[in-house]
Design a protein around this motif. Structure first.
Motif, mmCIF file in Angstrom:
data_model
loop_
_atom_site.group_PDB
_atom_site.id
_atom_site.type_symbol
_atom_site.label_atom_id
_atom_site.label_comp_id
_atom_site.label_asym_id
_atom_site.label_seq_id
_atom_site.Cartn_x
_atom_site.Cartn_y
_atom_site.Cartn_z
ATOM 1 N N GLU A 11 8.877 -5.084 19.015
ATOM 2 C CA GLU A 11 9.837 -5.911 19.730
ATOM 3 C C GLU A 11 10.683 -5.104 20.698
ATOM 4 O O GLU A 11 11.731 -5.579 21.153
ATOM 5 N N THR A 12 10.239 -3.911 21.025
ATOM 6 C CA THR A 12 10.984 -3.046 21.939
ATOM 7 C C THR A 12 10.240 -2.921 23.271
ATOM 8 O O THR A 12 9.038 -2.628 23.295
ATOM 9 N N TRP A 13 10.983 -3.114 24.346
ATOM 10 C CA TRP A 13 10.428 -2.980 25.689
ATOM 11 C C TRP A 13 11.287 -2.004 26.492
ATOM 12 O O TRP A 13 12.511 -2.068 26.465
ATOM 13 N N LEU A 14 10.591 -1.115 27.211
ATOM 14 C CA LEU A 14 11.239 -0.183 28.126
ATOM 15 C C LEU A 14 10.777 -0.494 29.544
ATOM 16 O O LEU A 14 9.568 -0.553 29.806
ATOM 17 N N TYR A 15 11.738 -0.669 30.458
ATOM 18 C CA TYR A 15 11.426 -0.977 31.854
ATOM 19 C C TYR A 15 11.965 0.140 32.748
ATOM 20 O O TYR A 15 13.116 0.566 32.607
ATOM 21 N N THR A 16 11.128 0.612 33.660
ATOM 22 C CA THR A 16 11.540 1.652 34.595
ATOM 23 C C THR A 16 10.551 1.687 35.754
ATOM 24 O O THR A 16 9.545 0.962 35.759
ATOM 25 N N GLU A 17 10.819 2.542 36.733
ATOM 26 C CA GLU A 17 9.882 2.747 37.829
ATOM 27 C C GLU A 17 9.178 4.097 37.724
ATOM 28 O O GLU A 17 8.168 4.313 38.388
ATOM 29 N N PHE A 18 9.696 4.978 36.888
ATOM 30 C CA PHE A 18 9.141 6.328 36.757
ATOM 31 C C PHE A 18 9.100 6.693 35.271
ATOM 32 O O PHE A 18 10.141 6.808 34.623
ATOM 33 N N LEU A 19 7.885 6.900 34.735
ATOM 34 C CA LEU A 19 7.729 7.225 33.325
ATOM 35 C C LEU A 19 6.657 8.291 33.156
ATOM 36 O O LEU A 19 5.538 8.154 33.676
ATOM 37 N N ASP A 20 6.987 9.341 32.439
ATOM 38 C CA ASP A 20 6.017 10.368 32.046
ATOM 39 C C ASP A 20 5.878 10.324 30.533
ATOM 40 O O ASP A 20 6.861 10.516 29.817
ATOM 41 N N TYR A 21 4.632 10.097 30.069
ATOM 42 C CA TYR A 21 4.413 9.965 28.629
ATOM 43 C C TYR A 21 3.551 11.117 28.135
ATOM 44 O O TYR A 21 2.417 11.308 28.591
ATOM 45 N N ASP A 22 4.079 11.902 27.205
ATOM 46 C CA ASP A 22 3.378 13.018 26.575
ATOM 47 C C ASP A 22 2.763 12.518 25.275
ATOM 48 O O ASP A 22 3.486 12.217 24.310
ATOM 49 N N ARG A 23 1.411 12.434 25.258
ATOM 50 C CA ARG A 23 0.730 11.881 24.086
ATOM 51 C C ARG A 23 0.912 12.740 22.857
ATOM 52 O O ARG A 23 1.115 12.226 21.747
ATOM 53 N N LEU A 24 0.846 14.079 22.987
ATOM 54 C CA LEU A 24 0.919 14.957 21.828
ATOM 55 C C LEU A 24 2.316 14.973 21.217
ATOM 56 O O LEU A 24 2.481 14.955 19.995
ATOM 57 N N LEU A 25 3.340 15.035 22.042
ATOM 58 C CA LEU A 25 4.717 15.058 21.552
ATOM 59 C C LEU A 25 5.277 13.666 21.324
ATOM 60 O O LEU A 25 6.374 13.520 20.774
ATOM 61 N N ASP A 26 4.510 12.657 21.751
ATOM 62 C CA ASP A 26 4.945 11.264 21.632
ATOM 63 C C ASP A 26 6.326 11.082 22.268
ATOM 64 O O ASP A 26 7.259 10.581 21.655
ATOM 65 N N LYS A 27 6.423 11.504 23.524
ATOM 66 C CA LYS A 27 7.662 11.392 24.278
ATOM 67 C C LYS A 27 7.392 10.648 25.572
ATOM 68 O O LYS A 27 6.458 10.981 26.298
ATOM 69 N N ALA A 28 8.253 9.681 25.872
ATOM 70 C CA ALA A 28 8.168 8.971 27.142
ATOM 71 C C ALA A 28 9.454 9.236 27.910
ATOM 72 O O ALA A 28 10.529 8.767 27.524
ATOM 73 N N TYR A 29 9.359 10.021 28.977
ATOM 74 C CA TYR A 29 10.517 10.367 29.797
ATOM 75 C C TYR A 29 10.668 9.345 30.918
ATOM 76 O O TYR A 29 9.719 9.093 31.657
ATOM 77 N N PHE A 30 11.868 8.780 31.067
ATOM 78 C CA PHE A 30 12.102 7.931 32.234
ATOM 79 C C PHE A 30 13.301 8.480 33.012
ATOM 80 O O PHE A 30 14.194 9.101 32.447
ATOM 81 N N TYR A 31 13.305 8.280 34.297
ATOM 82 C CA TYR A 31 14.362 8.817 35.154
ATOM 83 C C TYR A 31 14.528 7.920 36.368
ATOM 84 O O TYR A 31 13.722 7.039 36.637
#
Length: 530
Positions: free
Chosen positions: A117-137
């Motif tokens: 039930e969680t949604w993240l909205y942005t125009e710029f997202l970098d997702y690291d599969r191994l670290l399971d990190k989604a960076y938005f800026y």
């Protein structure tokens, strides 16, 4: 030996590279409507169009079209981007650059990330599969149930359900708005971790400020641990640590607690206390103190426990001070075992061996009442065994005499901060030192069931005796010390608080009148402003 060390050194250097190489899995083509090699774009490059599906381990990539750079294991995809990670995390966007060797997905334009039930909205997202990190800026928005949080930059950890927000953070819900420099949010527990300067505005007009702590958006409870303030109407609660329950309206504070009531110009301090914003109930203990500003001055009062009791049938309250009460104000000081101030009629009542000092007078009784109007005392009542003593300087060249008034009930009337009339009802007795142009006339001792003393510039101007008056005037030389004192005379000026620091002085009045060691309850003079 040197060769062995060199081999070990090389092994340490090569080992991380080998581990990375083992993780470098080639991106695979699962399907596409059209596929062709296009050497014009790049060597060993493939162009894919129509219903493209790619895979990389347990990650699947869907798009309208893509270019696969097989040598570098890079995919550039366009249109209807959809990435599925471990069957639970979904990324959407219009453009994707996927770096297979780095396990990094760079999604751009109209980006959405979803888990449950969680949604993240942005125009710029970098997702690291191994670290399971989604960076938005450059701006991002997270929607989880009723909570919406935005910030300039942030990091989303889908596996741990944590979102970290940085710079211009705003959180909204139907019942609150949050502004922060830095915070994190757990999408499962719906708890906000306060990591920087944060202000929370609740729909009931309560304002919460803190720089460290947490806020549970479901239970609406908070633990605040740095620079904390809770504002509710005219009341402000401050403390080193505050636990707050919005539904119950309660705040429990430890360490340098201050509860300020701006309506009554009053603050309650202590090292532990609580406040209920719904009922108005409050308590302070451990170096508890009241600071009450009125009449252009401040009253400082200390007791073991201070308690504000709401009155059920009224909107007003009682302030109760329990045990070892002492107070200081420039024009008035006092001490007793307990005291009650009634906000309805602005009457303060002192109980159990009360002593009140003011305008050169020492007042004692079984009970003392002080009446205030327009934030100034206009009347005082000394009830049962009432005794008023004031020193008279210059009785003889080397002594001080004491004007004395005693009775069952003594009422003093105050105007412009000076006593102008004293009424004695029941068993009235007086000793006073009349003067003529500062020259002592004698010592007057008089008795009457009821009498009135009129004062002028803090001196006895006239005495009116009403029922069965008796009295005599004697020269001082004819009267010994006991004859100059009414029964029960005790001059207690050494026990009078003379500063704010003195209200914390533990000094018991013993029967033998010997001064005991003075201890200031855990405070230094510097801390008390001395």
């Amino acid at each position: 030996m040197t060769n062995i060390r060199f081999i070990i050194f090389l092994f340490i250097l090569i080992m991380p590279v080998s581990l990375v190489a083992q993780r470098q899995v080639q991106v695979k083509i699962e399907r596409a409507d059209y596929l062709r090699h296009d050497d014009k774009i790049g060597k060993n490059t493939q162009s894919l169009n129509g219903n493209v599906v790619l895979s990389h381990g347990r990650t699947f990539l869907y798009c309208d079209s893509a270019y696969m750079y097989n040598d570098s294991n890079v995919v550039v995809a366009y249109g209807s981007i959809h990435i599925i990670q471990n069957d639970s995390i979904h990324l959407y966007g219009d453009h994707l650059t996927y770096l297979g060797n780095q396990n990094l997905a760079k999604v751009r334009d109209n980006v959405r990330a979803n888990k449950g039930e969680t949604w993240l909205y942005t125009e710029f997202l970098d997702y690291d599969r191994l670290l399971d990190k989604a960076y938005f800026y450059n701006g991002g928005r997270v929607v989880n149930h009723d909570n919406v949080l935005t910030s300039v930059n942030g990091v989303y950890y889908p596996n741990t359900n944590e979102v970290f927000f940085k710079d211009s953070v705003v959180g909204t819900s139907p019942t609150r708005v949050m502004y922060s420099d830095t915070m994190s949010y757990n999408t499962r527990t719906e708890i906000v971790n306060i990591l920087g300067e944060t202000t929370i505005y609740n729909s009931d007009s309560t304002i919460i400020k803190s720089e460290r702590g947490w806020y549970n958006t479901i239970t609406e409870c908070a633990q605040l641990n740095l620079n904390n303030t809770i504002i509710s109407g005219a009341n402000t609660l401050v403390g080193d640590h505050i636990f707050y329950n919005r539904h119950k309206g309660t705040g429990t504070a430890t360490g340098h607690m201050v509860l300020t009531d701006s309506t009554n110009n009053m603050s309650i301090l202590g090292d532990y206390g609580f406040y209920n914003q719904i009922t108005g109930e409050a308590l302070a203990t451990r170096h508890a103190e009241v600071q009450h500003v009125y009449g252009g001055d401040t009253l400082f009062m200390h007791a073991d426990t201070l308690y504000i009791e709401p009155l059920p049938a009224d909107t007003s309250r009682l302030l109760k001070a329990y045990h070892k009460v002492k107070f200081f104000r420039t024009d008035m000081q006092g001490r007793c075992d307990s005291l009650i101030f009634d906000f309805r009629d602005s009457v303060a009542t002192m109980y159990e061996a009360p002593i009140l000092w003011g305008q050169g007078n020492q007042m004692t009784a079984h009970e003392i009442k002080m009446y205030t109007r327009n934030r100034s005392v206009y009347k005082s009542e000394l009830i049962d065994a009432a005794f008023v003593i004031s020193p008279e300087v210059g009785v003889r060249l080397d002594t001080i005499g004491y004007n004395q008034v005693k009775g069952k009930l003594i009422t003093g009337y105050i105007r412009n901060n000076e006593i102008y009339r004293i009424d004695v009802d029941g068993n009235g007795q007086t000793i006073y030192y009349p003067k003529d142009d500062e020259a002592l006339i004698g010592i007057n001792r008089a008795e009457s069931s009821n009498l009135t003393i009129f004062m002028k510039q803090r001196k006895v101007a006239n005495i009116v005796m009403r029922v069965s008056p008796t009295g005599n005037m004697n020269p001082p030389i004819l009267l010994g010390e006991k004859d100059r004192q009414l029964k029960g005379f005790r001059w207690l000026d050494d026990y009078r608080p003379r500063s704010r620091a003195d209200i914390f002085r533990q000094l018991t009045i013993p029967d033998d009148m010997n001064i005991q060691e003075e201890v200031y309850e855990g405070y230094t003079f510097d801390e008390l402003g001395e």
